[in-house]
Design a protein around this motif. Structure first.
Motif, PDB file in Angstrom:
ATOM      1  N   ASP A  37      68.981 -65.020 -91.695  1.00 18.96           N
ATOM      2  CA  ASP A  37      68.764 -64.878 -90.256  1.00 18.96           C
ATOM      3  C   ASP A  37      68.835 -63.392 -89.908  1.00 18.96           C
ATOM      4  N   PRO A  38      68.466 -63.004 -88.690  1.00 16.69           N
ATOM      5  CA  PRO A  38      68.458 -61.573 -88.346  1.00 16.69           C
ATOM      6  C   PRO A  38      69.789 -60.853 -88.579  1.00 16.69           C
ATOM      7  N   PRO A  39      70.963 -61.428 -88.205  1.00 17.45           N
ATOM      8  CA  PRO A  39      72.208 -60.697 -88.478  1.00 17.45           C
ATOM      9  C   PRO A  39      72.438 -60.430 -89.968  1.00 17.45           C
ATOM     10  N   LEU A  40      72.107 -61.428 -90.830  1.00 15.67           N
ATOM     11  CA  LEU A  40      72.267 -61.205 -92.263  1.00 15.67           C
ATOM     12  C   LEU A  40      71.311 -60.122 -92.737  1.00 15.67           C
ATOM     13  N   GLN A  41      70.077 -60.148 -92.259  1.00 12.27           N
ATOM     14  CA  GLN A  41      69.121 -59.126 -92.675  1.00 12.27           C
ATOM     15  C   GLN A  41      69.573 -57.747 -92.209  1.00 12.27           C
ATOM     16  N   GLN A  42      70.213 -57.684 -91.044  1.00 13.13           N
ATOM     17  CA  GLN A  42      70.730 -56.398 -90.569  1.00 13.13           C
ATOM     18  C   GLN A  42      71.882 -55.915 -91.446  1.00 13.13           C
ATOM     19  N   ARG A  43      72.628 -56.830 -92.053  1.00 12.27           N
ATOM     20  CA  ARG A  43      73.652 -56.424 -93.017  1.00 12.27           C
ATOM     21  C   ARG A  43      72.996 -55.885 -94.288  1.00 12.27           C
ATOM     22  N   ILE A  44      71.873 -56.513 -94.692  1.00 12.85           N
ATOM     23  CA  ILE A  44      71.126 -55.982 -95.840  1.00 12.85           C
ATOM     24  C   ILE A  44      70.664 -54.560 -95.552  1.00 12.85           C
ATOM     25  N   LEU A  45      70.188 -54.314 -94.343  1.00 12.13           N
ATOM     26  CA  LEU A  45      69.755 -52.968 -93.976  1.00 12.13           C
ATOM     27  C   LEU A  45      70.940 -52.010 -93.910  1.00 12.13           C
ATOM     28  N   ALA A  46      72.113 -52.517 -93.487  1.00 12.78           N
ATOM     29  CA  ALA A  46      73.319 -51.689 -93.488  1.00 12.78           C
ATOM     30  C   ALA A  46      73.716 -51.313 -94.914  1.00 12.78           C
ATOM     31  N   LEU A  47      73.595 -52.282 -95.841  1.00 12.00           N
ATOM     32  CA  LEU A  47      73.882 -52.000 -97.250  1.00 12.00           C
ATOM     33  C   LEU A  47      72.896 -50.978 -97.800  1.00 12.00           C
TER      34      LEU A  47
END
Length: 232
Positions: A37-47
């Motif tokens: 979902d978008p929040p998880l993908q934003q964590r991927i981008l944070a990583l």
């Protein structure tokens, strides 16, 4: 430490909810299994941002729910140490606030280029006008740019209009086709085979090799579709 990557069996190593595996002898794949979902993908981008300047990493390449790390010096990299270092920062990473550009994409829904519209309407139960309104309503996040130069995987689509990708790809999907594939949307960057479902098209150029940068979209950008026209 020649051959260091071969010293770790990361075919299915799991740490803190992440799965790690090697890609050949020069890259490490980090996956977050499950529904993206978008929040998880934003964590991927944070990583992605967190590891970008690590000396072991030549290039971080974010995908949908995953991150590939191209290693700067595979022979000198201890993969166990790298895995544990990533696992150590993942639990505290927060979704990266989106600070990318907003890209407005005018769409002609329907018409002769919307080759899969009838199928999508039949599968979802919506007529053309309602389908167009539902598709154009949300803001979409560019999860990654992959598969083809400039092709953005767009997250945030209303699940009511999610339909599976085609089991047999169409051979002649036009450039600019606005498509649905599962719970994501996309815009075809070139004419050719495509397994996504075309529901409309845009004249906005997604990839220009002579431009700087050549890709219209970047991970973290926001895409807003607008209804330019509805053609029955």
């Amino acid at each position: 430490m020649a051959g260091a990557l071969g010293s770790l069996n990361v075919a299915n190593v799991k740490r803190v909810g992440l799965r790690f595996s090697l890609i050949g002898c020069s890259a490490l794949l980090v996956e977050a299994p499950g529904q993206v979902d978008p929040p998880l993908q934003q964590r991927i981008l944070a990583l992605t941002g967190a590891v970008r300047d690590w000396p072991e990493v030549a290039e971080p390449v974010p995908g949908v729910g995953n991150l590939m790390l191209v290693l700067a010096d595979p022979a000198a990299t201890d993969p166990e140490t790298l895995v544990e270092r990533i696992a150590g920062i993942w639990p505290d990473l927060r979704p990266l606030p989106l600070s990318g550009r907003v890209i407005e994409v005018p769409v002609i829904y329907g018409g002769e280029l919307a080759t899969d519209l009838a199928s999508v309407c039949a599968q979802t139960g919506f007529g053309l006008e309602e389908l167009a309104r539902i598709h154009a309503a949300p803001d979409y996040t560019v999860a990654s740019v992959a598969s083809a130069p400039g092709f953005g995987y767009l997250m945030g689509m209303d699940p009511r209009i999610a339909v599976p990708r085609k089991t047999v790809p169409s051979l002649n999907v036009p450039k600019g086709a606005v498509t649905i594939g599962g719970r994501q949307s996309g815009i075809s960057v070139s004419h050719g085979p495509n397994g996504w479902n075309a529901i409309g098209h845009t004249d906005l150029l997604m990839f220009d090799p002579d431009a700087t940068p050549p890709s219209m979209m970047r991970p973290g950008d926001v895409v807003r579709f607008s209804i330019q026209e509805i053609v029955a």
